[in-house]
Design an enzyme around this catalytic site. Structure first.
Site, PDB file in Angstrom:
ATOM      1  N   ALA A 194     -56.959  61.251  61.323  1.00 36.42           N
ATOM      2  CA  ALA A 194     -56.523  59.962  61.889  1.00 36.42           C
ATOM      3  C   ALA A 194     -55.024  60.005  62.152  1.00 36.42           C
ATOM      4  CB  ALA A 194     -56.881  58.817  60.943  1.00 36.42           C
ATOM      5  N   HIS A 457     -33.840  36.498  78.583  1.00 40.49           N
ATOM      6  CA  HIS A 457     -34.874  35.584  78.089  1.00 40.49           C
ATOM      7  C   HIS A 457     -35.780  35.182  79.233  1.00 40.49           C
ATOM      8  CE1 HIS A 457     -36.825  32.464  75.776  1.00 40.49           C
ATOM      9  NE2 HIS A 457     -36.681  31.680  76.842  1.00 40.49           N
TER      10      HIS A 457
END
Ligand code: FAD
Ligand code: NAI
Length: 478
Positions: A194, A457
């Protein structure tokens, strides 16, 4: 009379082809030899990365993500998609096209930079007064011949490690090569290991409908990552339906009909037996030096098959260099490329440099995982006093607009100087956000520096700024 070059590069993966181009830019005569070949016999430069690694895996990750979005996430945006289905053959054909565009791009760049490309296998054949003799074997197409290089750069990469008793047959027991070329979605897919490949390729086939079980030998999930990030990732993957078993010992892998039976001891030592339609074995990679003729010239290779180099990629032989997966260090394409540029510049008398502690790591799952610098666990074991600030994507306006609010950003900074020592991200576009953090660390920025930089933003990058503010406990939006 053998043709002479200032530099011969053996291997045209991201290490080799970049070294060849940079050396040519610096005025050197350059040859690059690569044996990568498409099924039709045409050259396939670009190495593991282009052919069976970074590029095809990201193509399939993108296709499978579109599919998952259409099935499960369009609805929340008010979009109804009915009859959504997946055509695996078309998806693989698109991936192959993307790979070929990259192969062709490299051949174009060789031409543009006047790099002489040889399609075939390169191996050391001795040395002469002019330099090293390198034999070019065109793999049966014509008779081989020798060329001479004053400098040789070995960039022969790596190949997947086989599990003993489970050789790759690429029909049921798959390496990355087979796992990137499946023609249909397996119902039950087993993955041994994994790690990065297991999680990325396991995600691809899970999104397309396979039941995926990952069998990991270590008791810890994603041991290289920061523990908090690894814990968040494990929760997210399990929510998606990836079954992850830790601490297993694989006892046997047997072909059974069209599929595979894996017998393993689980973490409690109880023997388990599971049947899979396909099994990916992704338990790491080994340096590729078998075909290089290293013994002919006395090139030092260690017990793992890696070419032994110093921190500047110099081997034990004068003017022979080695870079990328075939040497120590992380097996990452961008690490190979950085070493490539640095070596070409050293050959040209410049001062090439690679800073190993700011090499970023990215795992392109969903959520994406990325980091640069040290983890909290490493700082603790190094006895470093640090401050930590974290910010969740749940509190980021852009992440909410995207509908992808899993994860967070964590900034670790020196308790005295405030220099950033590590940044760990899990969430949307972590692969892109980490670039700012690498830049900050390259310039020895403090968390205060990141916090005082104006970030657009609404953008995901505001989560990095907010995590930096949080180091001083003055995050504005959480
Ligand atoms: P390679 O890319 O392995 O290239 C070596 C080249 O040398 C090959 O073309 C080979 O055919 C050739 N060669 C070998 N011997 C000879 C010889 N004797 N003569 C001529 N040619 C020879 N890394 C990342 O950074 N990001 C990722 O997203 C990423 N994804 C990956 C996904 C998968 C599934 C895998 C398997 C790997 C991934 N990697 C990723 C790792 C990345 O592919 C390797 O780190 C990178 O390719 C190493 O580059 P290299 O140039 O050293 O070697
Ligand atoms: P890996 O090192 O990432 O993971 C291998 C995993 O297998 C580890 O967790 C290890 O503990 C486990 N393992 C080893 N032996 C085992 C066994 N016998 N039984 C069960 N588990 C076992 O290696 P992986 O995934 O094969 O990838 C190879 C390399 O390719 C990576 O290390 C990375 O450098 C590169 N890569 C990078 C990617 C990226 O940058 N996004 C994507 C894919 C690969």
């Amino acid at each position: 009379m053998n043709q002479c070059f200032d530099v011969i590069v053996i291997g045209a993966g991201p290490g080799g082809y970049v070294a060849a181009i940079r050396a040519a830019q610096l005025g050197k005569s350059v040859a690059c030899i690569d044996e990568g070949t498409h099924a039709a016999g045409s050259p396939a430069p670009g190495g593991t990365c282009t052919n069976v690694g970074c590029i095809p895996s990201k193509a399939l990750l993108q296709s499978s993500e579109h599919y998952e979005h259409a099935l499960h996430h369009f609805r929340e945006h008010g979009i109804t998609a009915t009859g959504v289905s997946i055509d695996v053959a078309a998806m693989i054909a698109r991936k192959d096209k993307v790979v070929r565009q990259n192969n062709d791009g490299i051949l174009y760049l060789f031409k543009k930079n006047k790099v002489r490309f040889f399609h075939g296998r390169g191996s050391f054949a001795g040395s002469t007064e002019q330099g090293y003799l390198v034999h070019v074997d065109p793999l049966g197409k014509e008779v081989g011949h020798d060329i001479v290089g004053e400098h040789v750069i070995v960039a022969t990469g790596s190949h997947p490690r086989e599990l003993s008793g489970a050789p790759f047959d690429e029909t049921a027991v798959l390496s990355n090569t087979g796992a990137l070329a499946l023609r249909s979605v397996p119902r039950r897919l087993g993955v041994i290991g994994a790690g990065v490949i297991g999680l990325e390729l396991g995600s691809v086939w899970r999104r397309l409908g396979a039941e995926v079980v990952l069998l990991e030998g270590l008791p810890t999930f994603l041991a290289a990552a920061d523990a908090q990030i690894a814990a968040e990732a494990r929760k997210a993957f399990q929510r998606q339906g990836l079954r992850i078993e830790l601490g297993v010992t694989v006892r046997s892998v047997e072909r059974e009909g069209e599929g595979v039976r894996v017998v393993y001891a689980d973490a409690q030592g109880v023997e388990q037996s599971v049947e899979f339609d396909k099994l990916i074995v992704s338990v790491g990679r080994v340096p590729h030096t078998a075909s290089l003729g290293a013994d002919t010239v006395g090139l030092e290779v260690d017990g793992r098959g890696a070419v032994v180099v110093d921190e500047e990629c110099r081997t034990n032989l004068p003017k022979v260099w080695a870079i990328g997966d075939v040497v120590r260090g992380p097996m990452l394409a961008h690490k190979a490329e950085e070493e490539a540029v640095a070596v070409a510049e050293r050959i040209a008398g410049q001062h090439g440099h690679v800073r190993f502690d700011t090499i970023p790591w990215v795992i392109y799952t969903s959520p994406e995982i990325a980091w640069v610098g040290r983890t909290e666990q490493q700082l603790q074991s190094d006895g470093v006093q640090y401050r930590s600030g974290a910010f969740p994507f749940l509190a980021n306006g852009r992440a909410r607009a995207l509908g992808d609010t899993t994860g967070f950003v964590k900034v670790l900074a020196d308790a005295d100087s405030d220099e950033v020592l590590g940044v760990h991200l899990i969430g949307p576009m972590a692969s892109e956000l980490v670039a700012e953090c690498v830049m900050a660390m390259e310039f020895h920025a403090s968390s205060e520096d990141i916090a005082r930089i104006c970030h657009a933003h609404p953008s995901l990058s505001e989560a990095v700024k907010e995590a930096a503010l949080a180091v001083d406990q003055r995050s504005l939006n959480s």
